[in-house]
Scaffold this motif. Structure first.
Motif, PDB file in Angstrom:
ATOM      1  N   ASP A  37      -5.981  -1.860  -4.086  1.00 42.41           N
ATOM      2  CA  ASP A  37      -5.632  -0.694  -4.895  1.00 42.41           C
ATOM      3  C   ASP A  37      -6.423   0.549  -4.513  1.00 42.41           C
ATOM      4  O   ASP A  37      -6.001   1.669  -4.813  1.00 42.41           O
ATOM      5  CB  ASP A  37      -5.853  -0.999  -6.377  1.00 42.41           C
ATOM      6  N   ILE A  72       0.832  -1.205   0.000  1.00 39.19           N
ATOM      7  CA  ILE A  72       0.000   0.000   0.000  1.00 39.19           C
ATOM      8  C   ILE A  72       0.866   1.254   0.000  1.00 39.19           C
ATOM      9  O   ILE A  72       0.645   2.175  -0.792  1.00 39.19           O
ATOM     10  CB  ILE A  72      -0.949   0.002   1.218  1.00 39.19           C
ATOM     11  N   GLN A  73       1.874   1.293   0.853  1.00 41.69           N
ATOM     12  CA  GLN A  73       2.681   2.502   1.021  1.00 41.69           C
ATOM     13  C   GLN A  73       3.823   2.620   0.015  1.00 41.69           C
ATOM     14  O   GLN A  73       4.484   3.658  -0.040  1.00 41.69           O
ATOM     15  CB  GLN A  73       3.238   2.555   2.440  1.00 41.69           C
ATOM     16  N   GLY A  74       4.063   1.566  -0.780  1.00 40.08           N
ATOM     17  CA  GLY A  74       5.074   1.638  -1.830  1.00 40.08           C
ATOM     18  C   GLY A  74       6.481   1.348  -1.354  1.00 40.08           C
ATOM     19  O   GLY A  74       6.690   0.778  -0.277  1.00 40.08           O
ATOM     20  N   ARG A 113      -3.083   5.657  -0.066  1.00 37.15           N
ATOM     21  CA  ARG A 113      -1.651   5.443   0.143  1.00 37.15           C
ATOM     22  C   ARG A 113      -1.088   6.531   1.056  1.00 37.15           C
ATOM     23  O   ARG A 113      -0.219   7.314   0.681  1.00 37.15           O
ATOM     24  CB  ARG A 113      -0.934   5.385  -1.197  1.00 37.15           C
TER      25      ARG A 113
END
Length: 294
Positions: A284, A149-151, A288
């Motif tokens: 998705d 989620i946070q990359g 984020r």
């Protein structure tokens, strides 16, 4: 097989922030026909509230959660944590530390999660110091991973955290070691939890590598914050879930997680909300961000 888990600490009743993490982890596992386990993180016995663990279980049942297998309690698993610590000792990766909190505070700098231990006892106890805790040696190799989620994330433990404690001066095992051991022994494939734990993840990945464990996938959902920007928690006096309108509570969690539940769903029963959530869950769509104000 996908295997997720929810791991509350029985320091009080569940609140809205707890429900967010429970719903996200449950839907992530169950929407993919996976298993969802429940673990009670009751290691820090001085902070436990009598009866809180049972209250948490009853609250989850009232909200329609169903978990797979037995609930495990970290307070009953010291043998597993001690075995992992001894493995690290045999590999020369941990050392005894004799520093008091005051001594550390007097010589440490602030990192991203408190004081960075200055390494005072790294090369052996000096003078008349006696071992109080056990610390793991870290290095300056960046720990990198991509959160679902946070990359992309990166952390240098030597700079940002320092050699961290695995067994405390009071004899209790630290969260970072216990969670790594339990995730491995339970076969957890996906860790879905609040973003307040995102900065802990590199420490856990480091320990996984040191213990020759596999690393699960990580997904950190935003935490709910109050108007002052503080995470909802028992420390910020978050109100317990009262269960008077469980359907609306669940709808609000889905809305918070970006799932866009239909407004009319609030008028349905709890089972209908769960059915909709299971069919429409999408990682998705989760914002984020580390936190969102309610």
């Amino acid at each position: 097989m996908v295997k997720g888990r929810f791991a509350p600490s029985p320091t009080g009743p569940l609140h809205f922030g707890s429900l967010i993490a429970a719903v996200a982890s449950f839907l992530d596992a169950k929407s993919r026909q996976g298993a969802w386990l429940l673990r009670m993180e009751d290691l820090d016995t001085p902070r436990q509230v009598p009866g809180a663990a049972d209250l948490i279980l009853h609250t989850l049942e009232d909200y329609g959660f169903e978990w797979d297998g037995k609930v495990i309690y970290q307070s009953q698993r010291d043998d597993y944590y001690q075995a992992a610590l001894e493995t690290l000792i045999s590999r020369g990766l941990v050392y005894p530390c004799g520093c008091s909190r005051k001594e550390i505070a007097d010589s440490a700098v602030h990192g991203i999660d408190g004081l960075v231990y200055p390494g005072t006892c790294r090369h052996g106890l000096s003078g008349d110091k006696q071992a109080r805790a056990w610390r793991v040696r870290v290095d300056d190799t960046p720990i990198r991973f991509t959160d679902g989620i946070q990359g992309p994330q990166s952390q240098v433990l030597a700079r940002d955290i320092g050699d961290f404690v695995l067994k405390r001066a009071d004899g209790l095992f630290a969260y970072q070691l216990a969670v790594v051991v339990d995730d491995e022994l339970q076969g957890i494939s996906h860790v879905v939890r609040g973003a307040d734990l995102l900065d802990s993840t590199p420490r856990q990945i480091y320990l996984q590598h040191a213990l020759s464990y596999s690393s699960p996938a990580y997904l950190h959902v935003p935490v709910a914050a109050n108007a002052a920007g503080e995470k909802l928690s028992k420390q910020t006096l978050a109100q317990p879930l009262n269960g008077t309108d469980r359907t609306r509570d669940l709808w609000q969690v889905l809305h918070f997680l970006g799932q866009a539940p239909p407004v009319a769903l609030q008028q349905e029963n709890l089972s209908s909300v769960w059915q909709w959530a299971m069919l429409h869950w999408s990682v998705d769509q989760v914002p984020r961000q580390r936190s969102l104000t309610l």
